[in-house]
Design a protein around this motif. Structure first.
Motif, mmCIF file in Angstrom:
data_model
loop_
_atom_site.group_PDB
_atom_site.id
_atom_site.type_symbol
_atom_site.label_atom_id
_atom_site.label_comp_id
_atom_site.label_asym_id
_atom_site.label_seq_id
_atom_site.Cartn_x
_atom_site.Cartn_y
_atom_site.Cartn_z
ATOM 1 N N PHE A 104 -6.670 -5.604 -6.421
ATOM 2 C CA PHE A 104 -6.416 -4.168 -6.491
ATOM 3 C C PHE A 104 -7.496 -3.434 -5.719
ATOM 4 N N MET A 105 -7.059 -2.556 -4.815
ATOM 5 C CA MET A 105 -7.999 -1.787 -4.007
ATOM 6 C C MET A 105 -7.532 -0.345 -3.917
ATOM 7 N N ALA A 106 -8.501 0.547 -3.759
ATOM 8 C CA ALA A 106 -8.200 1.964 -3.589
ATOM 9 C C ALA A 106 -9.172 2.546 -2.573
ATOM 10 N N PHE A 107 -8.659 3.429 -1.739
ATOM 11 C CA PHE A 107 -9.474 4.038 -0.688
ATOM 12 C C PHE A 107 -9.378 5.551 -0.772
ATOM 13 N N ILE A 154 -5.322 6.284 -1.112
ATOM 14 C CA ILE A 154 -4.511 5.107 -0.816
ATOM 15 C C ILE A 154 -4.754 4.054 -1.893
ATOM 16 N N ILE A 155 -3.670 3.561 -2.451
ATOM 17 C CA ILE A 155 -3.704 2.498 -3.453
ATOM 18 C C ILE A 155 -3.067 1.274 -2.817
ATOM 19 N N ALA A 160 0.832 -1.204 0.000
ATOM 20 C CA ALA A 160 0.000 0.000 0.000
ATOM 21 C C ALA A 160 0.864 1.250 0.000
ATOM 22 N N PHE A 161 0.346 2.297 -0.641
ATOM 23 C CA PHE A 161 1.037 3.576 -0.626
ATOM 24 C C PHE A 161 0.036 4.717 -0.731
ATOM 25 N N LYS A 162 0.498 5.888 -0.319
ATOM 26 C CA LYS A 162 -0.304 7.107 -0.374
ATOM 27 C C LYS A 162 -0.073 7.774 -1.714
ATOM 28 N N GLU A 163 -1.138 8.066 -2.414
ATOM 29 C CA GLU A 163 -1.065 8.843 -3.656
ATOM 30 C C GLU A 163 -0.995 10.308 -3.262
#
Length: 96
Positions: free
Chosen positions: A46-49, A38-39, A22-25
């Motif tokens: 694949f998830m995104a928040f 967050i990706i 996970a990483f911060k966009e």
């Protein structure tokens, strides 16, 4: 609670999970507008928040981006707490 605090809590948790990247966009001039905060890839999914406070609202572009990710076979969510992320992950990969 501020969005930044919620985002940091979520990232700390995701980075502690096995089989999770996970990483911060960060956005900015070189980023893509509307991309969730967050990706992550969780156990091959694949998830995104998109992180918001309880009073926060999605922009139209964020709504469209989340919809496009979901239509493409990924999973994208608006979340307001770490607990919501935990609930999403549990729903994706329930305990055996």
């Amino acid at each position: 609670m501020k969005e930044k605090t919620i985002t940091n809590q979520i990232l700390k948790y995701l980075k502690s999970e096995p089989e999770c990247f996970a990483f911060k966009e960060h956005g900015g001039i070189y980023g893509v507008s509307g991309i969730p905060d967050i990706i992550c890839c969780y156990k091959g999914k694949f998830m995104a928040f998109e992180v918001k406070t309880t009073q926060g609202r999605l922009s139209k572009l964020q709504e469209i981006t989340i919809k496009r990710i979901n239509e493409s076979g990924g999973m994208a969510f608006k979340v307001t707490s770490l607990q919501e992320v935990k609930d999403v992950l549990k729903g994706v990969m329930p305990e055996k």
